[in-house]
Design an enzyme around this catalytic site. Structure first.
Site, mmCIF file in Angstrom:
data_model
loop_
_atom_site.group_PDB
_atom_site.id
_atom_site.type_symbol
_atom_site.label_atom_id
_atom_site.label_comp_id
_atom_site.label_asym_id
_atom_site.label_seq_id
_atom_site.Cartn_x
_atom_site.Cartn_y
_atom_site.Cartn_z
ATOM 1 N N SER A 198 -9.418 0.935 7.755
ATOM 2 C CA SER A 198 -8.606 -0.237 9.114
ATOM 3 C C SER A 198 -7.520 -0.665 8.761
ATOM 4 O O SER A 198 -6.849 -1.386 9.942
ATOM 5 C CB SER A 198 -10.033 -1.315 9.894
ATOM 6 O OG SER A 198 -10.216 -2.250 8.008
ATOM 7 N N LYS A 224 0.835 -1.037 0.386
ATOM 8 C CA LYS A 224 0.136 -0.188 0.003
ATOM 9 C C LYS A 224 1.171 0.681 -0.050
ATOM 10 O O LYS A 224 0.204 2.609 -0.240
ATOM 11 C CB LYS A 224 -1.173 0.116 1.176
ATOM 12 C CG LYS A 224 -2.331 -1.090 1.064
ATOM 13 C CD LYS A 224 -3.390 -0.414 0.281
ATOM 14 C CE LYS A 224 -4.388 -1.582 0.478
ATOM 15 N NZ LYS A 224 -5.270 -1.226 0.000
#
Lengths: 369, 369
Positions: free
Chosen positions: A112, A82
């Site tokens: 989250s 990411k």
């Protein structure tokens, strides 16, 4: 043509190359590992008993030959791919809107998990304020991780409606710019740099042969769409996706079957990074048969079995979401038949992207205790 | 002079070099990894509260600077450094006694763990029959692992007396040659090749500086004695040992304090590779202050804390025995004070040997569940 279809046309290998030029100083070139034991296991036919209770019950097990190359984004900064997208999106924002505006307004996202930490790291590195909306029930280590990069954490409920309401609230106060987790051109280009690296690392290792296939997890679809974009002008290297099947988490596979994107998913699969439906722009790429040849789904037990093999045999730590691609190679008879028939005795050289390694010893204990 | 003292004199860096020449085709050159997060944690003073209940309670926590280099023998073949000694011992046997005799008689050892699999692999590679005596209570994965290399597994009771009785029985029948797990010249030279590799890898990475220290686990002592032998003519690189303290498992540390080897240990420390007392020949090396500067002991909780950091932050799988050296760097105030005082602001570059990674997801679950 929808705006997403138009945007998808700009998703080219050159766009991935350009993204790599920008983010390279900020990301690890994670290793491409091999493991003889896993090659042997993947290249051994499953027992007929192992197929009982699966869609392949009664079939003669396929006998494919695999050479697997694991792209270890679990060893990436913040423990997941990411960061590639987060750095790329933020660097582009700074380019397009100017440092003054971005630093004054800051950036915001809701996540989250790994995207939260990725954006927090990118923002602190580039001296931009970051607001991260996280569900109150997030694990404390993830909250602490996000805060440790200097981001401001704001809590919300768990549903996407609740999260988005809190984002809107914070934006009203701060005017912060939204950096979405996966369904965004710059995010996709960032994640696609994974493909560029693994192709170069494969070529360093294996001369006079082309990679036959790459398989990545599909959650929101940014990684898979990015990888497929990079290989879109290299038809010899097929791109596949992998999803959990639990409680309908295989929205992408089902959407492809139905010819229409599945818009909502409610699943508590152990592959917690893959609980989201595929984004609109990602769907444009993934539903293009010339870019992604197929998406396969695996059960919770198969994910656990793959995770066990990686931890115990390769000795690297992966999160459940990371191993769905390996689980397809090991257990999906349709995929294995495909490799047997197409690859023959030579078999296929397959790159398997391990997307992340953010788990805890307690979580491992719960899965296998 | 005892025969062990005489044998210890032949343990020279040249003997390790010679061993490496022999075993190199058979072992992995395991990576030397670094981890910024662990450097930061190790270089941060412990809180005074963390010292409560330890021998360091009430002291001002030390403030050392560490750059850690992890020699990952957990990524070695069979998952542990033990293959180095096993291949070396077997290759020397073949050299000294001839192929015919060794292949006709075979080799035997008793081990519940990594040495069993190591000798089984070396024997199958070199086409020598192997008999491995394992306690009946060994974990099934270790038994299966040993068998999968083609060795014959014979069960025994768990005490060393029971094991040795079964070895004698099998030897009577087969005339198999004993390859001891650690207390043997050729085993020590094999394990010492770990040091040769890590020194070269450090030099490739860090120019114009010498490694300040190496720390390894001490169970039977073969690895530590081998590493100390290799560095015995390089006084700038200090060698240290690390042990668990639980139920007296720190036999080596206690022996050094008393000036006499502790001959027997009964402990069920979670560091199951370190439950044995130090061997006689290893003691000759380790008790020589010019070769090993000191041995430190850590608690079960400290081992678990170090193991958690390695799994969750470095994302590599280690067994509890592997991390006692890291635990000393993180938690032992005597060692940390030493690094602070000697290393000053520059600090110390310390190589930490991760000895093995043979654990299971169930075992991780039990430790942290």
């Amino acid at each position: 043509m929808t705006s997403h279809a138009v945007a998808a046309q700009s998703l080219t290998p050159a766009a991935i190359q350009a993204a790599y030029g920008l983010i390279k100083p900020h990301v690890h070139r994670t290793p491409l590992l091999t493991c003889q034991t896993l090659d042997t296991i993947a290249s051994t036919p499953q027992s007929p008993e192992a197929l009982v209770g699966t869609p392949f019950e009664g079939q003669t097990p396929a006998h494919p030959q695999f050479r697997l190359f694991f792209k270890c984004e679990n060893l990436q900064r913040i423990g997941a791919f990411k960061v590639r997208g987060a750095f790329h999106a933020l660097l582009r924002l700074l380019e397009e809107r100017g440092e003054d505006e971005v630093k004054q307004r800051g950036v915001i996202t809701h996540s989250s998990g790994n995207h939260a930490q990725a954006l927090a790291l990118a923002a602190s590195t580039l001296h931009v304020p970051a607001y991260i909306v996280m569900p109150r029930i997030s694990t404390s280590s993830k909250i602490a991780g996000t805060r440790s990069y200097g981001a401001e954490v704001i809590f919300s409920g768990s549903t996407s409606v609740e999260r988005e309401a809190v984002v809107a609230e914070v934006q009203e106060k701060t005017n912060a710019i939204l950096v979405p987790p996966y369904d965004h051109f710059n995010i996709i280009c960032g994640q696609g740099t994974t493909a560029l690296e693994l192709e170069a690392q494969y070529a360093e290792r294996v001369e006079s042969k082309t990679l036959d296939a790459v398989i990545t997890p599909v959650g929101g679809g940014g990684l898979n769409a990015g990888v497929a974009t990079y290989f879109s002008d290299k038809p010899q290297t097929r791109v596949f996706g992998a999803e959990p099947s639990f409680e309908g988490a295989d929205d992408c596979r089902r959407g492809l079957q139905a010819g229409q994107r599945v818009e909502a998913v409610t699943t508590l699969t152990i592959a917690d990074g893959l609980r989201t439906p595929v984004g609109l722009l990602n769907w444009e790429v993934i539903s293009n048969k010339e870019k992604v040849e197929g998406v396969f789904a695996v059960s919770e037990e198969q994910i656990k079995a793959a995770m066990r093999l990686v931890l115990e045999r390769m000795k690297v730590v992966v999160e459940p979401s990371a191993v769905v691609g390996l689980a397809v190679c090991l257990f999906d008879e349709d995929f294995r038949r495909r490799v047997e028939q197409d690859g023959g005795e030579k078999g296929w050289d397959v790159a398997v992207v391990f997307s992340g390694g953010n788990t805890t010893v307690e979580a491992i204990g719960k899965l296998f205790g």
